[in-house]
Design a protein around this motif. Sequence first.
Motif, PDB file in Angstrom:
ATOM      1  N   ARG A   1      54.126 -26.327 -28.467  1.00 10.47           N
ATOM      2  CA  ARG A   1      54.434 -27.129 -29.332  1.00 10.47           C
ATOM      3  C   ARG A   1      54.300 -28.671 -29.242  1.00 10.47           C
ATOM      4  O   ARG A   1      53.875 -29.370 -30.152  1.00 10.47           O
ATOM      5  CB  ARG A   1      56.489 -26.930 -29.763  1.00 10.47           C
ATOM      6  CG  ARG A   1      56.601 -27.690 -30.977  1.00 10.47           C
ATOM      7  CD  ARG A   1      58.210 -27.654 -31.205  1.00 10.47           C
ATOM      8  NE  ARG A   1      58.632 -28.395 -31.916  1.00 10.47           N
ATOM      9  CZ  ARG A   1      59.965 -28.714 -32.318  1.00 10.47           C
ATOM     10  NH1 ARG A   1      60.777 -28.129 -31.491  1.00 10.47           N
ATOM     11  NH2 ARG A   1      60.214 -29.816 -33.318  1.00 10.47           N
ATOM     12  N   TRP A   2      54.648 -29.204 -27.911  1.00 12.19           N
ATOM     13  CA  TRP A   2      54.256 -30.546 -27.951  1.00 12.19           C
ATOM     14  C   TRP A   2      52.607 -30.868 -27.655  1.00 12.19           C
ATOM     15  O   TRP A   2      52.313 -31.837 -28.334  1.00 12.19           O
ATOM     16  CB  TRP A   2      54.759 -30.679 -26.452  1.00 12.19           C
ATOM     17  CG  TRP A   2      54.571 -32.296 -26.067  1.00 12.19           C
ATOM     18  CD1 TRP A   2      53.470 -32.989 -25.344  1.00 12.19           C
ATOM     19  CD2 TRP A   2      55.634 -33.528 -26.081  1.00 12.19           C
ATOM     20  NE1 TRP A   2      53.739 -34.214 -25.212  1.00 12.19           N
ATOM     21  CE2 TRP A   2      54.954 -34.574 -25.691  1.00 12.19           C
ATOM     22  CE3 TRP A   2      56.910 -33.547 -26.665  1.00 12.19           C
ATOM     23  CZ2 TRP A   2      55.690 -35.636 -25.567  1.00 12.19           C
ATOM     24  CZ3 TRP A   2      57.387 -34.543 -26.736  1.00 12.19           C
ATOM     25  CH2 TRP A   2      56.926 -35.800 -26.321  1.00 12.19           C
TER      26      TRP A   2
ATOM     27  N   CYS B   1      53.302 -29.357 -20.561  1.00 12.36           N
ATOM     28  CA  CYS B   1      53.117 -29.492 -22.000  1.00 12.36           C
ATOM     29  C   CYS B   1      53.437 -28.120 -22.455  1.00 12.36           C
ATOM     30  O   CYS B   1      52.774 -27.366 -22.106  1.00 12.36           O
ATOM     31  CB  CYS B   1      51.726 -30.089 -22.046  1.00 12.36           C
ATOM     32  SG  CYS B   1      51.422 -30.230 -23.755  1.00 12.36           S
ATOM     33  N   SER B   2      54.285 -28.082 -23.442  1.00 15.14           N
ATOM     34  CA  SER B   2      54.608 -26.665 -24.189  1.00 15.14           C
ATOM     35  C   SER B   2      53.610 -26.818 -25.210  1.00 15.14           C
ATOM     36  O   SER B   2      52.897 -27.746 -25.521  1.00 15.14           O
ATOM     37  CB  SER B   2      56.055 -27.012 -24.736  1.00 15.14           C
ATOM     38  OG  SER B   2      56.141 -27.803 -25.982  1.00 15.14           O
TER      39      SER B   2
ATOM     40  N   HIS C   1      62.670 -29.026 -26.815  1.00 13.02           N
ATOM     41  CA  HIS C   1      62.871 -27.647 -26.589  1.00 13.02           C
ATOM     42  C   HIS C   1      64.432 -27.412 -26.166  1.00 13.02           C
ATOM     43  O   HIS C   1      64.861 -26.373 -25.850  1.00 13.02           O
ATOM     44  CB  HIS C   1      61.891 -26.801 -25.695  1.00 13.02           C
ATOM     45  CG  HIS C   1      60.559 -26.979 -26.258  1.00 13.02           C
ATOM     46  ND1 HIS C   1      60.200 -25.962 -27.093  1.00 13.02           N
ATOM     47  CD2 HIS C   1      59.545 -27.696 -25.806  1.00 13.02           C
ATOM     48  CE1 HIS C   1      58.940 -26.237 -27.250  1.00 13.02           C
ATOM     49  NE2 HIS C   1      58.357 -27.205 -26.718  1.00 13.02           N
TER      50      HIS C   1
ATOM     51  N   TRP D   1      61.259 -32.626 -22.667  1.00 15.97           N
ATOM     52  CA  TRP D   1      61.978 -31.559 -22.550  1.00 15.97           C
ATOM     53  C   TRP D   1      63.220 -31.613 -23.608  1.00 15.97           C
ATOM     54  O   TRP D   1      63.624 -30.405 -24.086  1.00 15.97           O
ATOM     55  CB  TRP D   1      63.193 -32.228 -21.001  1.00 15.97           C
ATOM     56  CG  TRP D   1      62.316 -32.611 -20.200  1.00 15.97           C
ATOM     57  CD1 TRP D   1      62.569 -33.841 -19.386  1.00 15.97           C
ATOM     58  CD2 TRP D   1      61.476 -31.957 -19.386  1.00 15.97           C
ATOM     59  NE1 TRP D   1      61.750 -33.936 -18.473  1.00 15.97           N
ATOM     60  CE2 TRP D   1      60.812 -32.856 -18.259  1.00 15.97           C
ATOM     61  CE3 TRP D   1      60.842 -30.828 -19.304  1.00 15.97           C
ATOM     62  CZ2 TRP D   1      60.093 -32.616 -17.345  1.00 15.97           C
ATOM     63  CZ3 TRP D   1      59.820 -30.360 -18.422  1.00 15.97           C
ATOM     64  CH2 TRP D   1      59.499 -31.168 -17.444  1.00 15.97           C
TER      65      TRP D   1
ATOM     66  N   ASP E   1      58.912 -20.938 -18.903  1.00 15.79           N
ATOM     67  CA  ASP E   1      58.017 -20.557 -19.736  1.00 15.79           C
ATOM     68  C   ASP E   1      57.509 -21.323 -20.997  1.00 15.79           C
ATOM     69  O   ASP E   1      56.486 -21.285 -21.303  1.00 15.79           O
ATOM     70  CB  ASP E   1      58.721 -19.218 -20.725  1.00 15.79           C
ATOM     71  CG  ASP E   1      59.047 -18.047 -19.783  1.00 15.79           C
ATOM     72  OD1 ASP E   1      58.419 -17.846 -18.669  1.00 15.79           O
ATOM     73  OD2 ASP E   1      60.005 -17.097 -20.135  1.00 15.79           O
ATOM     74  N   ALA E   2      58.371 -22.302 -21.136  1.00 18.65           N
ATOM     75  CA  ALA E   2      58.087 -23.370 -22.152  1.00 18.65           C
ATOM     76  C   ALA E   2      56.854 -24.254 -21.792  1.00 18.65           C
ATOM     77  O   ALA E   2      55.985 -24.702 -22.432  1.00 18.65           O
ATOM     78  CB  ALA E   2      59.302 -24.286 -22.527  1.00 18.65           C
ATOM     79  N   TYR E   3      57.030 -24.599 -20.433  1.00 21.61           N
ATOM     80  CA  TYR E   3      55.967 -25.753 -19.843  1.00 21.61           C
ATOM     81  C   TYR E   3      54.764 -25.187 -18.961  1.00 21.61           C
ATOM     82  O   TYR E   3      54.197 -25.866 -18.441  1.00 21.61           O
ATOM     83  CB  TYR E   3      56.856 -26.684 -19.150  1.00 21.61           C
ATOM     84  CG  TYR E   3      57.806 -27.253 -20.127  1.00 21.61           C
ATOM     85  CD1 TYR E   3      57.437 -28.445 -21.132  1.00 21.61           C
ATOM     86  CD2 TYR E   3      59.234 -27.019 -20.061  1.00 21.61           C
ATOM     87  CE1 TYR E   3      58.394 -28.728 -22.076  1.00 21.61           C
ATOM     88  CE2 TYR E   3      60.220 -27.354 -21.032  1.00 21.61           C
ATOM     89  CZ  TYR E   3      59.787 -28.346 -21.947  1.00 21.61           C
ATOM     90  OH  TYR E   3      60.656 -28.900 -22.881  1.00 21.61           O
ATOM     91  N   THR E   4      55.027 -23.995 -18.346  1.00 26.99           N
ATOM     92  CA  THR E   4      54.179 -23.503 -17.317  1.00 26.99           C
ATOM     93  C   THR E   4      53.590 -22.069 -17.638  1.00 26.99           C
ATOM     94  O   THR E   4      54.112 -21.349 -18.786  1.00 26.99           O
ATOM     95  CB  THR E   4      54.674 -23.547 -15.996  1.00 26.99           C
ATOM     96  OG1 THR E   4      55.563 -22.366 -15.886  1.00 26.99           O
ATOM     97  CG2 THR E   4      55.344 -24.837 -15.456  1.00 26.99           C
TER      98      THR E   4
ATOM     99  N   ARG F   1      48.478 -17.474 -21.708  1.00 25.01           N
ATOM    100  CA  ARG F   1      48.731 -18.814 -22.153  1.00 25.01           C
ATOM    101  C   ARG F   1      47.703 -19.479 -22.064  1.00 25.01           C
ATOM    102  O   ARG F   1      47.428 -20.495 -22.893  1.00 25.01           O
ATOM    103  CB  ARG F   1      49.996 -19.087 -20.977  1.00 25.01           C
ATOM    104  CG  ARG F   1      50.458 -20.545 -21.073  1.00 25.01           C
ATOM    105  CD  ARG F   1      50.980 -21.008 -22.497  1.00 25.01           C
ATOM    106  NE  ARG F   1      51.562 -22.480 -22.369  1.00 25.01           N
ATOM    107  CZ  ARG F   1      52.860 -22.530 -22.129  1.00 25.01           C
ATOM    108  NH1 ARG F   1      53.539 -21.673 -21.977  1.00 25.01           N
ATOM    109  NH2 ARG F   1      53.297 -23.687 -22.037  1.00 25.01           N
TER     110      ARG F   1
END
Length: 351
Positions: free
Chosen positions: A200-201, A197-198, A265, A262, A296-299, A310
């Motif tokens: 933004r999401w 989960c980013s 992004h 996915w 980096d976006a998801y974890t 984070r």
Amino acid sequence: MRQGPPRLPDALGRISIAAIAGSTDELSAEARAAEAAGIECVWAPELFRSSITQATFLAAATERIGVGTGIAWAFTRSAFILAVSALDIDEMSGGRFRLGLGAGVKRLNETWHGAEYGKPAPHLRETIEAVREIMAKAHTGEPIRLDGEYHDLDIKGWVRPHPPVREAVPIYTAAVREGMARMAGDVADGLIGHPMCSMRWLDEVVVANFERGLERSGRARGDLDFIPTVCCAISDDEESAYEAARKTICFYATVRTYMPLWEMHGFGDAAAAVGEAFRRGDFAAMPAHVPDEMVDAYTAAGPLDKVRARVEEVAARADGVFLTPPTYFLAPEELASYQQRIVEGFAPGSR
């Protein structure tokens, strides 16, 4: 209006972890260590073991920590079995149980279990309502009649002779996409986020939609216990941390259901390449398709301070946080090490 678990002002004071150890001895030791460290809840996943039997086992092995199914596949058991199982574990644990339910993915429901999938959000909503109704009336002997699209129940002449230990067992649901998040806002006591989960999401899809569900159902924000998940690969060896996180991203990238996550992004092509390598059996090639930017976006991967930043960002939107290590394509001892670093780094006493 239903009363859910109490909300605390500091979500970092309410840390959840997953039960991921290998043997049953290791599972109980892991849970007891988490309990001693002040972790709030341990959630039993469902894939290699049954979440229900694991939760029962963990409840017996501990005294104070919350125990939940995180998550039980809701469509592969009857609403009756889910309800009496929840009441059993809650009684055995002295009121520490949380029933976490999820839809799972269509293929696993239909080809592994022969279970009807249907429209997952309406199906799960109806399942939650059925389970809640059975739990509420189990000890009263009242008839239970439900005539829904997925549940046609007519329970008469039955009374559970074991009184519940509290008014209600809280029901949490897992959510990734819009419909399930709205449904959680409509009827669930709590919402568990997905490991991928980013930010933004999280904001634009998960939070925005459970808030719509709360609003349309006339519920307040305090009626939903929101526990988003962060996949944490904590290591001073940042390269190793990224590689571990990359492998877990690979596991989820093989599932087409997650493609919108996915694509948000610009990583749709990377996920598709991972999926293609998986389907041709070239597992070694999968991680190379996942760039660092995707990690980096998801974890959260790297030294503790970086991971903590984070997690704090996610916690600002939450009531508690669920922290999981990278869990796929890793040796058991490596997985256990990442889990231990989470407990040591985020246990309430460590701050």
